[in-house]
Scaffold this motif. Structure first.
Motif, mmCIF file in Angstrom:
data_model
loop_
_atom_site.group_PDB
_atom_site.id
_atom_site.type_symbol
_atom_site.label_atom_id
_atom_site.label_comp_id
_atom_site.label_asym_id
_atom_site.label_seq_id
_atom_site.Cartn_x
_atom_site.Cartn_y
_atom_site.Cartn_z
ATOM 1 N N LEU A 1 0.432 15.504 -1.352
ATOM 2 C CA LEU A 1 -0.484 14.868 -0.404
ATOM 3 C C LEU A 1 -0.186 13.376 -0.277
ATOM 4 O O LEU A 1 -0.205 12.815 0.830
ATOM 5 C CB LEU A 1 -1.926 15.083 -0.861
ATOM 6 N N ALA A 2 0.119 12.723 -1.414
ATOM 7 C CA ALA A 2 0.465 11.298 -1.378
ATOM 8 C C ALA A 2 1.725 11.069 -0.551
ATOM 9 O O ALA A 2 1.809 10.101 0.221
ATOM 10 C CB ALA A 2 0.666 10.774 -2.802
ATOM 11 N N TRP A 3 2.709 11.960 -0.677
ATOM 12 C CA TRP A 3 3.941 11.815 0.107
ATOM 13 C C TRP A 3 3.664 11.993 1.591
ATOM 14 O O TRP A 3 4.247 11.305 2.425
ATOM 15 C CB TRP A 3 4.981 12.813 -0.370
ATOM 16 N N ALA A 4 2.771 12.925 1.927
ATOM 17 C CA ALA A 4 2.414 13.120 3.328
ATOM 18 C C ALA A 4 1.741 11.871 3.895
ATOM 19 O O ALA A 4 2.037 11.438 5.014
ATOM 20 C CB ALA A 4 1.487 14.332 3.467
ATOM 21 N N LEU A 5 0.840 11.275 3.127
ATOM 22 C CA LEU A 5 0.176 10.039 3.570
ATOM 23 C C LEU A 5 1.181 8.898 3.706
ATOM 24 O O LEU A 5 1.094 8.083 4.627
ATOM 25 C CB LEU A 5 -0.924 9.660 2.581
ATOM 26 N N TYR A 6 2.142 8.844 2.801
ATOM 27 C CA TYR A 6 3.198 7.830 2.870
ATOM 28 C C TYR A 6 4.012 7.990 4.151
ATOM 29 O O TYR A 6 4.293 7.016 4.862
ATOM 30 C CB TYR A 6 4.097 7.959 1.644
ATOM 31 N N SER A 7 4.380 9.235 4.474
ATOM 32 C CA SER A 7 5.185 9.490 5.671
ATOM 33 C C SER A 7 4.438 9.079 6.930
ATOM 34 O O SER A 7 5.013 8.479 7.849
ATOM 35 C CB SER A 7 5.551 10.979 5.737
ATOM 36 N N ILE A 8 3.156 9.381 6.977
ATOM 37 C CA ILE A 8 2.349 9.000 8.138
ATOM 38 C C ILE A 8 2.155 7.493 8.188
ATOM 39 O O ILE A 8 2.259 6.863 9.246
ATOM 40 C CB ILE A 8 0.984 9.725 8.097
ATOM 41 N N LEU B 1 0.819 -1.211 0.000
ATOM 42 C CA LEU B 1 0.000 0.000 0.000
ATOM 43 C C LEU B 1 0.854 1.263 0.000
ATOM 44 O O LEU B 1 0.589 2.211 -0.748
ATOM 45 C CB LEU B 1 -0.934 -0.005 1.212
ATOM 46 N N LEU B 2 1.895 1.274 0.829
ATOM 47 C CA LEU B 2 2.759 2.435 0.890
ATOM 48 C C LEU B 2 3.540 2.621 -0.409
ATOM 49 O O LEU B 2 3.795 3.760 -0.831
ATOM 50 C CB LEU B 2 3.721 2.316 2.077
ATOM 51 N N GLY B 3 3.918 1.520 -1.039
ATOM 52 C CA GLY B 3 4.595 1.617 -2.328
ATOM 53 C C GLY B 3 3.695 2.218 -3.391
ATOM 54 O O GLY B 3 4.121 3.041 -4.208
ATOM 55 N N LEU B 4 2.414 1.828 -3.383
ATOM 56 C CA LEU B 4 1.467 2.376 -4.350
ATOM 57 C C LEU B 4 1.217 3.860 -4.097
ATOM 58 O O LEU B 4 1.085 4.650 -5.032
ATOM 59 C CB LEU B 4 0.149 1.606 -4.278
#
Length: 311
Positions: free
Chosen positions: A169-176, A82-85
């Protein structure tokens, strides 16, 4: 063992500072590099090629430094996919597609607000009110972005700018997600496995929608040189340098250096002959000030000494 005497600590701290600053500068060069490779390649192929090389190099780095522990992979397989996607495929798809109509400076500036977006989203997920400085910093940063794209002079956000904002926004979600979903994995392991799964998604889409083999066959030496720079210097080496900074200086002190990303992009763009006007320079400065303001540590209320002693 490394020398950890008091006299050696300032040197280690200085080295970590310089390496973290270099990582931010390397990330800033990726935006101009993306513009160059997109002149010869469609976006999905350009993104996939960059991360095929980067994922392979990162996997070798993991094997050489820590060894590959498949128990970590099995335990976090769903999270890594999921994080990779989200953070690799989604983020880079937004970047490469967005750069078709956005400029390197604007793209870097929008991405430069990612730490601030991460903090605000984390506050939302934790159901706590964001700090006043964070909200003020977000507002100031948005004014800086608007100045950079010329919004106050009648210009509008390009479609690519909005895509890149989605990538931020995707990078922020990835970091979290890396903090919330991954269990018992080192940062390097998380980065490598999310990169591997994200790369697989990018490569699959590129094969279906485009013709990567033909692009690679027709590519110029400049295309290959720039692609290798993005993969090895702007991805793997930047990550390693950044992680050294976090380990030795802490995440808070290191994250402030992310402000160098748009500055680096501005300097590189000027080096290629695209001299920014005064509003772009002012916009970058305003946006960086907003991120710095929001990143300042909050002061805790002072506790009276007598109350502390009686507790």
């Amino acid at each position: 063992m490394p020398d950890l005497s008091p006299t050696s600590r300032p040197t280690l701290h200085t080295q970590a500072f310089l390496l973290s600053a270099l990582a931010a500068v390397f990330w800033g060069t990726n935006f101009e590099a993306t513009r160059i490779v997109l002149a010869e390649s469609p976006p999905w192929t350009a993104a996939a090629l960059r991360f095929v090389v980067a994922a392979g190099a990162a996997l070798l780095w993991l094997w050489a430094t820590r060894g590959i522990t498949f128990a970590v992979l099995r335990r976090n397989a769903v999270a890594f996919v999921l994080l990779g996607l989200i953070g690799v495929a989604g983020f880079n798809a937004a970047l490469f597609l967005g750069m078709k109509t956005s400029s390197p400076v604007t793209a870097a500036l929008i991405m430069g607000t990612s730490p601030l977006t991460t903090n605000l989203l984390e506050a939302l997920f934790n159901r706590r009110r964001p700090a006043g400085l964070a909200l003020a910093g977000m507002g100031i940063s948005l004014v800086g972005v608007a100045l950079t794209v010329g919004a106050f002079s009648g210009a509008r956000f390009a479609p690519g700018d909005l895509l890149i904002a989605g990538g931020s926004l995707a990078w922020a979600l990835y970091s979290i997600g890396c903090r919330r979903w991954v269990k018992g994995a080192a940062p390097l392991e998380t980065t490598v496995w999310t990169m591997v799964f994200g790369t697989a998604a990018l490569a699959g889409i590129a094969v279906v929608l485009e013709n990567p083999l033909q692009v690679m066959a027709d590519a110029s030496p400049v295309f290959w040189l720039v692609s290798l720079h993005m993969a090895l210097v702007g991805s793997v080496l930047a990550f390693v340098f950044w992680q050294i900074g976090i380990a030795r200086r802490g995440p808070a002190a290191t994250s402030i250096l992310f402000n160098l990303v748009p500055v680096s992009a501005l300097v590189v763009a000027a080096g290629f002959g695209r001299i920014p006007d005064w509003s772009q320079v002012l916009g970058v400065g305003v946006a960086i000030f907003g991120v710095w303001l929001a990143s300042r540590p909050q002061r805790k209320p002072l506790v009276p000494v007598l109350a502390t002693q009686s507790a």
